[in-house]
Design an enzyme around this catalytic site. Structure first.
Site, PDB file in Angstrom:
ATOM      1  N   ILE A  42       4.905  -1.664   3.858  1.00  0.00           N
ATOM      2  CA  ILE A  42       5.551  -0.456   4.364  1.00  0.00           C
ATOM      3  C   ILE A  42       4.457   0.604   4.470  1.00  0.00           C
ATOM      4  CG2 ILE A  42       7.396   1.233   4.043  1.00  0.00           C
ATOM      5  CD1 ILE A  42       8.645  -0.755   2.003  1.00  0.00           C
ATOM      6  N   TYR A  43       4.250   1.103   5.683  1.00  0.00           N
ATOM      7  CA  TYR A  43       3.211   2.098   5.931  1.00  0.00           C
ATOM      8  C   TYR A  43       3.827   3.485   6.041  1.00  0.00           C
ATOM      9  CZ  TYR A  43      -0.129  -1.625   6.744  1.00  0.00           C
ATOM     10  OH  TYR A  43      -0.951  -2.702   6.589  1.00  0.00           O
TER      11      TYR A  43
END
Length: 189
Positions: A42-43
């Site tokens: 998850i960025y």
């Protein structure tokens, strides 16, 4: 100025038609199979600067066994590979970590989901990846703790790629995040 315990990830990624030939070459080299894992990355983007413009990344990685690692990646260094300074910390509470980031106004920008086989050969790690929505990749990487060693390490990574039959015209310079964002922007009406 770099963090005194900085580690530089020296990596070259290849977009490949398949993995069978590469796995056979790894076997022939007596590379050690370490594990199969699934990872969700998850960025996030910062509320105070745009990581797309500064070429930084903040990632929360969730491993298949539940391990959670928060990683900051500095801007890319050099040309061919994707060398970056990397700082990581293992966290034992995913939901609290995500809530902290949200409360600090970090915004989720994308998720990258991959199935990965990991091999070790000498001082290299080889990742055989199937990335959801993107296809097949191989990453060859090593770590150095001195900026002066980056060019030498990049050449060694490329030489191992050659030995594995990875063609240099298969090199993918974009990160998985960039590829996912590019694909998502093309799919918008």
């Amino acid at each position: 100025m770099y963090y005194k315990h900085a580690v530089f990830e020296v990596e070259v990624k290849y977009r490949v038609p398949g993995h069978d030939v590469i796995k056979e070459k790894l076997k022939a080299l007596n590379a050690k199979f370490l594990e199969h894992t699934e990872e969700t990355d998850i960025y996030f983007n910062s509320p105070i600067r745009d990581f797309a413009k500064t070429d930084e990344a903040l990632r929360v990685r969730i491993y298949g066994d539940g391990t959670v690692v928060l990683t900051y990646k500095g801007p890319r260094i050099g040309g061919i590979g994707k060398t970056r300074e990397e700082l990581s910390v293992t966290v034992n509470d995913l939901e609290s970590l995500l809530e902290i980031l949200r409360r600090l106004d970090f915004k989720e920008v994308a998720r990258v989901i991959k199935r990965r086989d990991i091999y070790n050969y000498e001082n290299f790690t080889i990742y055989i990846d199937i990335v959801e929505g993107l296809g097949n990749f191989v990453e060859v990487e090593t770590m150095v703790n001195d900026r002066e060693l980056i060019n030498k390490a990049t050449e060694e990574v490329l030489q191992l790629g050659d030995k594995l039959g990875l063609r240099r015209d298969w090199i993918e310079r974009k990160t998985y995040l960039e590829l996912v964002l590019e694909k998502n922007s093309m799919n918008k009406p």
